[in-house]
Design a protein around this motif. Structure first.
Motif, mmCIF file in Angstrom:
data_model
loop_
_atom_site.group_PDB
_atom_site.id
_atom_site.type_symbol
_atom_site.label_atom_id
_atom_site.label_comp_id
_atom_site.label_asym_id
_atom_site.label_seq_id
_atom_site.Cartn_x
_atom_site.Cartn_y
_atom_site.Cartn_z
ATOM 1 N N VAL A 273 34.779 25.372 23.755
ATOM 2 C CA VAL A 273 34.519 26.062 25.017
ATOM 3 C C VAL A 273 34.300 27.545 24.756
ATOM 4 O O VAL A 273 34.697 28.074 23.712
ATOM 5 C CB VAL A 273 35.689 25.893 26.021
ATOM 6 C CG1 VAL A 273 35.836 24.459 26.447
ATOM 7 C CG2 VAL A 273 36.993 26.426 25.443
ATOM 8 N N LEU A 274 33.655 28.183 25.715
ATOM 9 C CA LEU A 274 33.486 29.633 25.669
ATOM 10 C C LEU A 274 34.405 30.253 26.713
ATOM 11 O O LEU A 274 34.285 29.957 27.901
ATOM 12 C CB LEU A 274 32.034 30.008 25.961
ATOM 13 C CG LEU A 274 30.994 29.548 24.943
ATOM 14 C CD1 LEU A 274 29.597 29.948 25.418
ATOM 15 C CD2 LEU A 274 31.267 30.122 23.566
ATOM 16 N N ILE A 275 35.322 31.069 26.258
ATOM 17 C CA ILE A 275 36.220 31.781 27.169
ATOM 18 C C ILE A 275 35.521 33.078 27.580
ATOM 19 O O ILE A 275 35.142 33.891 26.724
ATOM 20 C CB ILE A 275 37.562 32.091 26.483
ATOM 21 C CG1 ILE A 275 38.261 30.783 26.079
ATOM 22 C CG2 ILE A 275 38.450 32.926 27.390
ATOM 23 C CD1 ILE A 275 39.494 30.992 25.218
ATOM 24 N N THR A 276 35.307 33.240 28.865
ATOM 25 C CA THR A 276 34.630 34.444 29.362
ATOM 26 C C THR A 276 35.541 35.660 29.228
ATOM 27 O O THR A 276 36.696 35.635 29.662
ATOM 28 C CB THR A 276 34.217 34.269 30.829
ATOM 29 O OG1 THR A 276 33.382 33.096 30.949
ATOM 30 C CG2 THR A 276 33.444 35.480 31.331
ATOM 31 N N VAL A 277 35.008 36.718 28.606
ATOM 32 C CA VAL A 277 35.762 37.954 28.385
ATOM 33 C C VAL A 277 35.239 39.014 29.361
ATOM 34 O O VAL A 277 34.078 39.413 29.292
ATOM 35 C CB VAL A 277 35.601 38.456 26.930
ATOM 36 C CG1 VAL A 277 36.373 39.759 26.723
ATOM 37 C CG2 VAL A 277 36.054 37.386 25.938
ATOM 38 N N VAL A 278 36.103 39.440 30.283
ATOM 39 C CA VAL A 278 35.688 40.401 31.314
ATOM 40 C C VAL A 278 36.396 41.736 31.081
ATOM 41 O O VAL A 278 37.629 41.814 31.128
ATOM 42 C CB VAL A 278 36.015 39.895 32.730
ATOM 43 C CG1 VAL A 278 35.422 40.835 33.779
ATOM 44 C CG2 VAL A 278 35.511 38.482 32.923
ATOM 45 N N ASN A 279 35.615 42.783 30.836
ATOM 46 C CA ASN A 279 36.142 44.136 30.679
ATOM 47 C C ASN A 279 35.865 44.949 31.950
ATOM 48 O O ASN A 279 34.803 44.796 32.561
ATOM 49 C CB ASN A 279 35.502 44.819 29.470
ATOM 50 C CG ASN A 279 35.949 44.194 28.162
ATOM 51 O OD1 ASN A 279 37.087 44.356 27.740
ATOM 52 N ND2 ASN A 279 35.045 43.473 27.492
ATOM 53 N N PHE A 280 36.797 45.780 32.309
ATOM 54 C CA PHE A 280 36.640 46.610 33.509
ATOM 55 C C PHE A 280 36.659 48.103 33.145
ATOM 56 O O PHE A 280 37.414 48.525 32.268
ATOM 57 C CB PHE A 280 37.784 46.342 34.493
ATOM 58 C CG PHE A 280 37.826 44.923 35.016
ATOM 59 C CD1 PHE A 280 37.012 44.517 36.051
ATOM 60 C CD2 PHE A 280 38.687 43.998 34.427
ATOM 61 C CE1 PHE A 280 37.058 43.223 36.515
ATOM 62 C CE2 PHE A 280 38.741 42.694 34.891
ATOM 63 C CZ PHE A 280 37.920 42.313 35.941
ATOM 64 N N ASP A 281 35.792 48.844 33.823
ATOM 65 C CA ASP A 281 35.778 50.296 33.681
ATOM 66 C C ASP A 281 36.637 50.870 34.810
ATOM 67 O O ASP A 281 36.201 50.938 35.969
ATOM 68 C CB ASP A 281 34.350 50.830 33.767
ATOM 69 C CG ASP A 281 34.288 52.346 33.639
ATOM 70 O OD1 ASP A 281 35.345 52.961 33.415
ATOM 71 O OD2 ASP A 281 33.182 52.909 33.795
ATOM 72 N N TRP A 282 37.855 51.268 34.487
ATOM 73 C CA TRP A 282 38.783 51.715 35.512
ATOM 74 C C TRP A 282 38.544 53.175 35.938
ATOM 75 O O TRP A 282 39.216 53.686 36.842
ATOM 76 C CB TRP A 282 40.216 51.526 35.022
ATOM 77 C CG TRP A 282 40.529 50.072 34.792
ATOM 78 C CD1 TRP A 282 40.712 49.461 33.609
ATOM 79 C CD2 TRP A 282 40.646 49.068 35.791
ATOM 80 N NE1 TRP A 282 40.942 48.111 33.791
ATOM 81 C CE2 TRP A 282 40.910 47.846 35.127
ATOM 82 C CE3 TRP A 282 40.536 49.063 37.192
ATOM 83 C CZ2 TRP A 282 41.073 46.642 35.803
ATOM 84 C CZ3 TRP A 282 40.708 47.856 37.868
ATOM 85 C CH2 TRP A 282 40.966 46.678 37.176
ATOM 86 N N LYS A 283 37.585 53.818 35.287
ATOM 87 C CA LYS A 283 37.254 55.192 35.668
ATOM 88 C C LYS A 283 36.313 55.242 36.870
ATOM 89 O O LYS A 283 36.124 56.291 37.483
ATOM 90 C CB LYS A 283 36.625 55.930 34.484
ATOM 91 C CG LYS A 283 37.574 56.103 33.307
ATOM 92 C CD LYS A 283 36.881 56.766 32.134
ATOM 93 C CE LYS A 283 37.805 56.890 30.930
ATOM 94 N NZ LYS A 283 37.119 57.495 29.743
ATOM 95 N N THR A 284 35.706 54.088 37.166
ATOM 96 C CA THR A 284 34.792 54.012 38.294
ATOM 97 C C THR A 284 35.431 53.170 39.412
ATOM 98 O O THR A 284 36.298 52.334 39.136
ATOM 99 C CB THR A 284 33.453 53.377 37.885
ATOM 100 O OG1 THR A 284 33.701 52.036 37.404
ATOM 101 C CG2 THR A 284 32.795 54.176 36.796
ATOM 102 N N PRO A 285 34.978 53.341 40.646
ATOM 103 C CA PRO A 285 35.546 52.581 41.787
ATOM 104 C C PRO A 285 35.327 51.080 41.607
ATOM 105 O O PRO A 285 34.358 50.660 41.003
ATOM 106 C CB PRO A 285 34.774 53.127 42.988
ATOM 107 C CG PRO A 285 34.297 54.467 42.560
ATOM 108 C CD PRO A 285 34.014 54.350 41.087
#
Length: 285
Positions: A273-285
């Motif tokens: 399986v492919l585990i989706t990797v989600v990164n967030f930019d917390w400097k933006t709204p």
């Protein structure tokens, strides 16, 4: 939209915000369910069973009718070309073959493929909704989109595989029938050979169903990842002795669409399986 919804839910929860400021969100558990495998496998095994019923109904009576002409009479293959009863038997097989080809059958295949894709889409939408709820505590089901366009290529591959089922099955049936007639076998022996071929074809249909379900799952996982704002995945194997060496070597590694590691998921009967990797930019709204 989904990316922002999930990001806002995390931002509103101090515990989650603290966690995902230092690590990506990993969306797992999107592999095909046992129920989905059963649904899609049944679609193809029912097709094989219908062909087998035609063989029982139309072909086997002919083999019994002409048994006295070929039983205990070994003959050269060239002789078969001049025998009227052989032509009649071949004609029956050709009629069944024609019924499982052409425009009408292609419409049936189209319907089967759409059902398989629809089943898979519902399955992965439910799995994604459950996983996001577990990770972030929100219900994203109203925001999940249909991805018909994203699975067009998978649909075409699936059609080709399904069309090949009756083609190969009936070609093998004709080959076995003619060979056994040439050997002078009794009709009862030929019927046993046909039963064996039915079992082989059923197993092949099951493999195709599971493999194509996996391919739909791959296409939909990739499309859903885009909705969530990710193009990165972590490759994950089934962690058992059946895992291919190349897949085992890729376990835990990151990849993107088109990468060599990503493309391992196209291997026949791949259970990874492919585990989706989600990164967030917390400097933006």
């Amino acid at each position: 939209m989904l990316h922002q919804i999930i990001k806002q839910a995390i931002r509103n929860n101090n515990r989650l915000l603290s966690k995902y400021k230092s690590q990506p969100l990993l969306i797992d558990n999107l592999k095909p369910s046992a129920k989905l495998d059963l649904l899609n496998t049944r679609l193809l095994t029912e097709l094989v069973s219908r062909i087998n019923n035609r063989i029982k109904q139309d072909l086997i009576p002919k083999l019994k009718l002409y048994e006295s002409y070929y039983s205990n009479k070994v003959m050269d293959s060239s002789v078969l070309l001049d025998l009227d009863y052989v032509d009649d038997i071949k004609s029956v097989i050709n009629t069944i073959t024609l019924d499982y080809s052409g425009i009408t059958f292609n419409q049936i295949v189209e319907s089967i493929v759409k059902q398989m894709a629809g089943n898979t889409q519902k399955d992965i939408a439910a799995a994604l909704t459950k996983e996001i709820n577990r990770l972030v505590g929100i219900d994203i089901s109203p925001f999940i989109q249909s991805h018909t366009e994203d699975i067009k290529q998978a649909l075409e591959y699936c059609k080709d595989y399904i069309v090949s089922i009756p083609q190969k099955y009936l070609a093998d049936v004709q080959s076995k029938v003619l060979l056994n007639i040439q050997k002078g076998m009794r009709s009862s022996s030929i019927v046993k050979e046909l039963a064996n071929q039915y079992g082989i074809t059923l197993n092949r249909a099951k493999v195709i169903a599971r493999d194509q379900t996996s391919k739909f799952n791959l296409a939909l996982t990739t499309a859903q990842a885009k909705d969530i704002g990710s193009d990165e995945f972590k490759f994950s194997t089934s962690q058992d002795e059946r895992v291919r060496p190349t897949h085992r070597a890729a376990d835990g590694k990151l990849c993107r669409v088109g990468d060599a590691i990503y493309n391992l998921r196209y291997d026949v009967m791949c259970r990874c399986v492919l585990i989706t990797v989600v990164n967030f930019d917390w400097k933006t709204p």
